[in-house]
Design an enzyme around this catalytic site. Structure first.
Site, PDB file in Angstrom:
ATOM      1  N   SER A 240     -17.609  19.450 -18.849  1.00  0.00           N
ATOM      2  CA  SER A 240     -17.001  18.474 -17.942  1.00  0.00           C
ATOM      3  C   SER A 240     -17.641  18.511 -16.562  1.00  0.00           C
ATOM      4  O   SER A 240     -17.763  19.576 -15.944  1.00  0.00           O
ATOM      5  CB  SER A 240     -15.499  18.771 -17.825  1.00  0.00           C
TER       6      SER A 240
ATOM      7  N   ARG B 279       1.690  10.218   2.254  1.00  0.00           N
ATOM      8  CA  ARG B 279       1.259   8.847   1.990  1.00  0.00           C
ATOM      9  C   ARG B 279       2.419   7.870   2.152  1.00  0.00           C
ATOM     10  O   ARG B 279       3.487   8.056   1.578  1.00  0.00           O
ATOM     11  CB  ARG B 279       0.661   8.730   0.586  1.00  0.00           C
TER      12      ARG B 279
ATOM     13  N   THR C 194     -11.190   0.299 -18.252  1.00  0.00           N
ATOM     14  CA  THR C 194      -9.885  -0.169 -17.795  1.00  0.00           C
ATOM     15  C   THR C 194      -9.927  -1.671 -17.558  1.00  0.00           C
ATOM     16  O   THR C 194     -10.991  -2.233 -17.295  1.00  0.00           O
ATOM     17  CB  THR C 194      -9.464   0.539 -16.496  1.00  0.00           C
TER      18      THR C 194
ATOM     19  N   LYS D 192      -9.269  -2.734 -12.902  1.00  0.00           N
ATOM     20  CA  LYS D 192     -10.179  -2.744 -11.754  1.00  0.00           C
ATOM     21  C   LYS D 192     -11.042  -4.014 -11.799  1.00  0.00           C
ATOM     22  O   LYS D 192     -10.613  -5.054 -11.348  1.00  0.00           O
ATOM     23  CB  LYS D 192     -10.995  -1.464 -11.740  1.00  0.00           C
TER      24      LYS D 192
END
Length: 408
Positions: free
Chosen positions: A139, A23, A247, A250
């Site tokens: 989960s 990256r 959050t 965002k």
């Protein structure tokens, strides 16, 4: 025999490069009032204006005058930093007000603000699990790394159910004693697939099998619900969820994470979580900016409507062009390329020839063979921006042989 540490780590980096998933972080400078436009500075020093298509500031609140004004006033009033952890240095009034603000957002008794969404998930789940003797986590297999980290830290059993598979989840719940503590952990909007969890049905199973529910709404807060509370609010299900995590980084365009729940749960995490206890608090300017964004979106639906309009147009144009995007219900549009090097080549061409910035999404973020572009049409994109992007992608798939097998 001495060890060449630098050589060892360089080999690790070289392995990532050889797989086509190394990256490179683009040097981008957002200009207030100009988003989604930004100045891109290349490694050779040249500059040009580009349009960002992979930003999580979905509602462009990071550019909103109310948010900038709140941050500036808090900075001038209280300075740059928080001064340390909340346990030692105290809590600024901005954080106190922000916690009350998010508790109201989700109609919960209390809220707890942390330094990021990752820290909120890791700290809350690790703590909740540790404090429940013989707890079993259930989960979703596509849960975020922060949730996986938290459950692992708890050192409790974790049972993984297939993505959004209610039958598999129930089979796993049946396998555990009804009297044993349980927490079902899932997301509302899955950011790499763009799909949405069956929240009501999961809550029904939680009631049936005596389980708590922990819902990550990070990609939904601000964007869904009449006040921006997320998918649970939109579907009238907030009261069915024990802990909601979100959050400010965002949809709210700022930084930080939070959980909301009843007072006992919030106080337990506040009192026991090392991630909370030993981390410097959010600075006043960031807290004030986040609160301004949350409060604005409690009463304004303009930004949400614009996102829906842009996303609908993008999906429609990609569908008409026959491009391979994942047709989820949400605002996130994953366009599948399917090979790491090719995915990086696509993003390089978009930047070089079309002045469009998109970051390739490769393994380990997504499984090998499903490499993709994660497209986000924000409230700040114009209809012309959307059309230009869709047409650019159609040109790429039509004219570049490397994409032939994907398009087929």
């Amino acid at each position: 025999m001495s060890i060449d540490y630098n050589k060892h780590y360089q080999k690790c980096v070289d392995a990532v490069k050889s797989e086509g998933r190394y990256r490179i972080f683009a040097n981008l400078e957002r200009k207030a009032g100009r988003f989604p436009k930004a100045v891109y500075r290349s490694p050779n020093g040249t500059e040009k204006e580009v349009t960002i298509w992979c930003n999580n500031d979905y509602l462009a609140m990071g550019q909103h005058p109310k948010v900038i004004k709140a941050a500036r006033e808090a900075l001038e009033n209280s300075g740059a930093g928080a001064g340390g952890t909340r346990n030692i240095s105290g809590t600024t009034r901005y954080v106190v007000e922000l916690e009350a603000c998010v508790a109201d957002l989700h109609n919960k008794e209390a809220g707890l603000v942390m330094s990021s969404g990752y820290v909120a998930n890791e700290g809350a789940l690790g703590t909740l699990g540790k404090l429940l003797p013989e707890c079993a986590f259930f989960s979703d297999e596509l849960n975020h790394a922060s949730m996986i980290h938290g459950m692992k830290d708890s050192k409790q059993q974790k049972l993984i159910y297939r993505h959004n598979d209610l039958e598999h989840l129930e089979d796993l719940l049946k396998s555990v004693d009804i009297k044993r503590p349980k927490i079902i952990v899932f997301e509302s909007v899955y950011s790499m697939e763009g799909d949405i969890a069956p929240i009501k049905e999961i809550a029904d199973l939680a009631d049936k099998y005596n389980a708590m529910t922990y819902l990550d709404e990070v990609h939904a807060v601000g964007l869904y619900g009449s006040r921006g509370g997320g998918i649970a609010e939109e579907r009238g299900l907030m009261d069915r969820i024990d802990v909601i995590e979100g959050t400010f980084g965002k949809g709210y365009g700022a930084m930080g994470g939070f959980i909301t729940a009843n007072t006992a749960i919030i106080d337990a995490v506040r009192s026991y979580s090392p991630s909370f206890i030993f981390t410097t608090a959010l600075p006043p300017a960031v807290s004030a900016a986040a609160m301004a964004a949350v409060e604005h979106l409690k009463v304004s639906g303009v930004e949400r409507a614009k996102v829906r309009e842009n996303v609908a147009l993008l999906k429609s144009m990609l569908s008409e062009a026959g491009l391979p995007f994942m047709k989820g219900e949400s605002h996130i549009v994953p366009l599948v390329v399917g090979e790491a090097t090719c995915c990086k080549d696509v993003t390089d061409i978009l930047m070089r020839e079309y002045n469009i910035y998109v970051q390739p999404i490769n393994y380990p973020t997504v499984p090998r063979g499903t490499e993709r572009l994660r497209l986000t049409a924000t409230a700040a994109h114009s209809l012309d921006d959307v059309k230009f992007m869709a047409n650019a992608l159609q040109d790429l798939w039509r004219n570049h042989s490397m994409l032939g097998s994907v398009a087929a």
